[in-house]
Scaffold this motif. Structure first.
Motif, mmCIF file in Angstrom:
data_model
loop_
_atom_site.group_PDB
_atom_site.id
_atom_site.type_symbol
_atom_site.label_atom_id
_atom_site.label_comp_id
_atom_site.label_asym_id
_atom_site.label_seq_id
_atom_site.Cartn_x
_atom_site.Cartn_y
_atom_site.Cartn_z
ATOM 1 N N TRP A 1 21.470 2.569 -18.889
ATOM 2 C CA TRP A 1 21.403 3.729 -19.706
ATOM 3 C C TRP A 1 20.898 4.842 -19.092
ATOM 4 C CZ3 TRP A 1 23.926 3.689 -24.599
ATOM 5 C CH2 TRP A 1 24.372 2.580 -24.944
ATOM 6 N N ARG A 2 21.434 5.935 -19.258
ATOM 7 C CA ARG A 2 20.839 7.273 -18.803
ATOM 8 C C ARG A 2 20.880 8.168 -20.134
ATOM 9 N NH1 ARG A 2 19.771 5.348 -14.634
ATOM 10 N NH2 ARG A 2 20.364 5.786 -12.469
ATOM 11 N N LYS A 3 19.713 9.317 -19.839
ATOM 12 C CA LYS A 3 19.764 10.205 -21.048
ATOM 13 C C LYS A 3 21.121 11.243 -21.012
ATOM 14 C CE LYS A 3 14.856 11.346 -22.112
ATOM 15 N NZ LYS A 3 13.853 12.073 -21.932
ATOM 16 N N GLU A 4 21.562 11.650 -21.850
ATOM 17 C CA GLU A 4 22.668 12.600 -21.745
ATOM 18 C C GLU A 4 22.188 13.706 -21.039
ATOM 19 O OE1 GLU A 4 24.143 13.580 -25.604
ATOM 20 O OE2 GLU A 4 24.963 11.560 -25.933
ATOM 21 N N ALA B 1 18.335 10.916 -14.160
ATOM 22 C CA ALA B 1 16.847 10.172 -13.942
ATOM 23 C C ALA B 1 17.220 8.699 -14.329
ATOM 24 C CB ALA B 1 15.923 10.837 -14.984
ATOM 25 N N ALA B 2 16.622 7.711 -13.531
ATOM 26 C CA ALA B 2 16.460 6.249 -13.653
ATOM 27 C C ALA B 2 15.736 6.065 -14.986
ATOM 28 C CB ALA B 2 16.080 5.560 -12.457
ATOM 29 N N MET B 3 16.274 5.210 -15.710
ATOM 30 C CA MET B 3 15.462 4.831 -17.117
ATOM 31 C C MET B 3 14.918 3.536 -16.981
ATOM 32 S SD MET B 3 15.648 7.910 -18.609
ATOM 33 C CE MET B 3 15.177 7.215 -20.165
ATOM 34 N N SER B 4 13.917 3.285 -17.730
ATOM 35 C CA SER B 4 13.234 2.051 -17.765
ATOM 36 C C SER B 4 14.125 0.867 -18.448
ATOM 37 C CB SER B 4 11.921 1.969 -18.229
ATOM 38 O OG SER B 4 11.440 0.521 -18.574
ATOM 39 N N PRO B 5 14.312 -0.379 -18.211
ATOM 40 C CA PRO B 5 15.182 -1.232 -18.898
ATOM 41 C C PRO B 5 14.024 -1.967 -19.820
ATOM 42 C CG PRO B 5 14.650 -2.182 -16.898
ATOM 43 C CD PRO B 5 13.919 -0.868 -16.714
ATOM 44 N N VAL C 1 17.295 -5.987 -32.777
ATOM 45 C CA VAL C 1 18.739 -5.924 -32.846
ATOM 46 C C VAL C 1 19.017 -4.255 -32.942
ATOM 47 C CG1 VAL C 1 19.149 -7.991 -34.123
ATOM 48 C CG2 VAL C 1 18.633 -5.837 -35.537
ATOM 49 N N PRO C 2 20.011 -3.920 -32.050
ATOM 50 C CA PRO C 2 20.234 -2.576 -31.819
ATOM 51 C C PRO C 2 20.634 -1.735 -33.353
ATOM 52 C CG PRO C 2 21.922 -4.042 -30.791
ATOM 53 C CD PRO C 2 20.778 -4.712 -31.495
ATOM 54 N N ALA C 3 20.024 -0.628 -33.657
ATOM 55 C CA ALA C 3 20.039 -0.126 -34.706
ATOM 56 C C ALA C 3 20.938 1.469 -34.535
ATOM 57 C CB ALA C 3 18.709 0.444 -35.314
ATOM 58 N N GLY C 4 21.344 1.711 -33.327
ATOM 59 C CA GLY C 4 21.940 3.185 -33.318
ATOM 60 C C GLY C 4 21.370 3.642 -31.854
ATOM 61 N N LEU C 5 21.718 5.152 -31.787
ATOM 62 C CA LEU C 5 21.386 5.648 -30.531
ATOM 63 C C LEU C 5 20.571 6.978 -31.012
ATOM 64 C CD1 LEU C 5 24.700 6.146 -28.622
ATOM 65 C CD2 LEU C 5 22.835 4.628 -28.126
ATOM 66 N N ASN C 6 19.490 7.496 -30.310
ATOM 67 C CA ASN C 6 18.978 8.737 -30.443
ATOM 68 C C ASN C 6 19.830 9.691 -29.910
ATOM 69 O OD1 ASN C 6 18.297 8.966 -27.788
ATOM 70 N ND2 ASN C 6 16.044 8.671 -27.778
ATOM 71 N N PRO C 7 19.216 11.456 -30.159
ATOM 72 C CA PRO C 7 19.694 12.118 -29.869
ATOM 73 C C PRO C 7 20.098 12.168 -28.372
ATOM 74 C CG PRO C 7 18.177 12.823 -31.471
ATOM 75 C CD PRO C 7 17.956 11.522 -31.184
ATOM 76 N N ASP C 8 19.132 11.752 -27.687
ATOM 77 C CA ASP C 8 19.435 11.771 -26.124
ATOM 78 C C ASP C 8 20.546 10.450 -25.953
ATOM 79 O OD1 ASP C 8 17.550 13.698 -25.499
ATOM 80 O OD2 ASP C 8 15.900 12.271 -25.615
ATOM 81 N N GLY C 9 21.071 9.881 -26.668
ATOM 82 C CA GLY C 9 21.779 9.043 -26.302
ATOM 83 C C GLY C 9 21.475 7.411 -25.732
ATOM 84 N N LEU C 10 20.031 7.348 -26.196
ATOM 85 C CA LEU C 10 19.467 6.055 -25.839
ATOM 86 C C LEU C 10 19.489 5.402 -26.936
ATOM 87 C CD1 LEU C 10 16.597 7.555 -23.666
ATOM 88 C CD2 LEU C 10 18.707 6.407 -22.795
ATOM 89 N N PRO C 11 19.631 3.985 -26.698
ATOM 90 C CA PRO C 11 19.459 2.720 -27.973
ATOM 91 C C PRO C 11 18.031 2.614 -28.461
ATOM 92 C CG PRO C 11 20.274 1.847 -25.741
ATOM 93 C CD PRO C 11 19.778 3.309 -25.372
ATOM 94 N N ALA D 1 28.090 1.186 -25.389
ATOM 95 C CA ALA D 1 28.011 0.589 -24.051
ATOM 96 C C ALA D 1 27.528 1.959 -23.125
ATOM 97 C CB ALA D 1 29.256 0.086 -23.391
ATOM 98 N N PRO D 2 26.570 1.415 -22.082
ATOM 99 C CA PRO D 2 26.153 2.584 -21.014
ATOM 100 C C PRO D 2 27.449 3.054 -20.369
ATOM 101 C CG PRO D 2 25.410 0.565 -20.424
ATOM 102 C CD PRO D 2 25.979 0.393 -21.804
ATOM 103 N N GLU D 3 27.659 4.251 -19.783
ATOM 104 C CA GLU D 3 28.719 4.740 -19.088
ATOM 105 C C GLU D 3 28.366 4.425 -17.668
ATOM 106 O OE1 GLU D 3 29.918 8.864 -19.113
ATOM 107 O OE2 GLU D 3 29.637 9.063 -21.559
ATOM 108 N N ARG D 4 29.157 3.789 -17.019
ATOM 109 C CA ARG D 4 29.119 3.134 -15.791
ATOM 110 C C ARG D 4 28.963 4.084 -14.664
ATOM 111 N NH1 ARG D 4 30.530 -1.678 -12.931
ATOM 112 N NH2 ARG D 4 30.396 -1.285 -10.618
#
Length: 494
Positions: free
Chosen positions: A146-149, A153-157, A448-458, A489-492
């Motif tokens: 995943w990346r912030k919209e 920047a590389a994000m932590s998994p 369990v996943p609940a949605g995305l925040n405004p930055d597009g992160l789970p 899904a994350p954009e490749r």
């Protein structure tokens, strides 16, 4: 075959192979190719494409002979590099175990192979499972897919099971094993928009799993759906006489009993979890989670877990204390790294091997653990922390009089950029604030996943259940999954 099988999860692969829609070998070949094409994620320390193909061929041969394929028949998975795998390097992401190839198999991994699963490779993690961002591995950081919209920047998994979460979210593995000591399945699952469950302590054998904190460590599955977690947990769990803490109980058929109807169930909302520093997006998703569970038939009730604020400091005394004891075995004598300067004696070899073999975070926790176990401080720190642990467990026992399970956030924030918290270990440790209490009490807990925040992160929601009641946790997870409709899904980019 034209269909992209890497978009399928555990259940779809298992059922498709059993029905003859495609072969297990076709599945393994596509996932092997996906793993090879995702080197930038650094999710795997070792890849084992031949092992995946061999297991697939055995499954295809069984199907041709009309034999039972097993609960995981034809499903290739990633194995966190904390599980001993026969003749395949097992390092716990540490230099001190680099090159170590066990001559035995962990009970959990053997259970999965017996159920028909195959191994794509060994997944990267925080060194000795110590970390919340997957930045302490000797083999380099794992990147989230995943990346912030609007950002590269590389994000932590998340951590410590960051290789597992990254691989599943990136669809280079349909599922993976994780371990959870204080949130290491749930937090990375939340960061990457997948599901992960830590079962009741003792459900899955710890035999053959590199130890961090023995009274807390517990293996569990990570996958993209609640159903897939239920299937995989059923294959992983079971009594093991080689593990003194293993539960001598039958393994329920969690998959068969899955139901999103929560009629008659009471869901507790702990008042103490409204902590300072929690993102508003997280609090909003928590409110949404309440509405979803209410819609599924559950009654929402307020509860109190008064010792919550003491859980994290108690955990960061107990876990390092156990780690300092467990990691004493890595001395350069029997296996792994040996750093022996010319003319050095035994004590010099111990010191040099451990100094060069362990990373900074592991050294930090060994030092903390050794300090709190030392003669003058044992009662002041370790004994007090164990008393707090008992009080945390009692909080849950009292809460069960009012509710059947608990809904809470999994993490106080969404994922953060790699490197952004390295200078502040305490802020990093606070990532586990919502996850640690269930670990101290040994209770089943799921993200369990609940949605995305405004930055597009789970964002993830956490469900905590009574001991041995994984079914209610899974059912509530299914209710959220159906209502959240999380199919992002994350954009490749890799």
């Amino acid at each position: 075959m034209s269909e992209d099988l890497t978009n399928l999860g555990v259940k779809a692969i298992r059922d498709g192979v059993a029905a003859g829609d495609f072969t297990a070998r076709e599945v393994a070949e596509q996932f092997n190719a996906a793993v090879a094409g995702a080197a930038e994620l650094n999710a795997f320390i070792v890849t084992t494409p031949e092992a995946a193909l061999d297991a697939a061929d055995r499954t295809d041969a069984k199907r041709a002979a009309g034999e039972d394929l097993g609960a995981m028949g034809g499903v290739p998975i990633g194995m966190k590099d904390l599980f001993a795998t026969h003749d395949v390097q097992t390092t716990a992401a540490s230099h001190i175990l680099e090159g170590f190839k066990p001559q035995y198999e962990s009970t959990v991994s053997q259970n999965l192979w017996n159920a028909g699963a195959g191994m794509l490779g060994k997944l990267n993690l925080d060194q000795f499972a110590m970390g919340s961002s997957n930045e302490t591995s000797y083999f380099g950081n794992v990147s989230s897919p995943w990346r912030k919209e609007g950002s590269n920047a590389a994000m932590s998994p998340g951590g410590s099971s960051g290789g597992s979460s990254s691989a599943v979210a990136a669809r280079i593995a349909p599922a993976a094993t994780g371990t959870d000591t204080g949130g290491s399945i749930r937090q990375p699952a939340a960061f990457t928009g997948i599901c992960g469950i830590k079962p009741t302590y003792g459900r899955c054998s710890r035999w053959g799993v590199v130890a961090f904190a023995s009274s807390l460590d517990q293996a569990g599955p990570m996958a993209r759906s609640v159903e897939d977690c239920a299937i995989m947990l059923g294959a992983m769990a079971g009594f093991d006489p080689k593990d003194a803490t293993s539960l001598q109980m039958d393994v329920p058929d969690w998959e068969a009993a899955l139901s999103s109807d929560l009629s008659g169930k009471r869901v507790g909302i702990p008042t103490e979890y409204r902590m300072e520093g929690t993102d508003q997006d997280i609090l909003d998703s928590w409110e949404q989670g309440k509405a979803w569970l209410k819609d599924a038939g559950a009654e929402i009730v307020d509860i109190s877990l008064p010792h919550t604020k003491y859980a994290l400091p108690a955990y960061y005394i107990i876990a390092p204390a156990e780690a300092s004891s467990n990691l004493a075995r890595y001395d350069g004598v029997r296996y792994g790294l040996r750093d022996l300067p010319e003319g050095a004696g035994l004590q010099d070899m111990y010191a040099q091997t451990r100094a060069s073999g362990f990373g900074d975070e592991v050294k930090r926790r060994i030092l903390i653990g050794t300090y709190v176990l030392s003669a003058g401080f044992y009662d002041a720190y370790y004994t007090q922390a164990q008393k707090v642990r008992a009080l945390v467990s009692q909080d849950y026992e009292k809460a069960w009089a009012k509710c059947d399970l608990i809904l809470a956030p999994t993490t106080p924030t969404a994922s953060f950029p790699l490197g952004s918290l390295n200078e502040d270990p305490l802020t990093m440790y606070l990532n586990d604030v919502f996850a640690v209490p269930a670990s101290l009490a040994g209770l089943p807990a799921m993200s369990v996943p609940a949605g995305l925040n405004p930055d597009g992160l789970p964002l993830g929601l956490q469900l905590v259940g009574k001991a041995f009641d994984e079914q209610t946790v899974l059912n509530a997870g299914l209710a959220i999954q159906e209502r959240a409709g999380f199919d992002h899904a994350p954009e490749r980019w890799w």
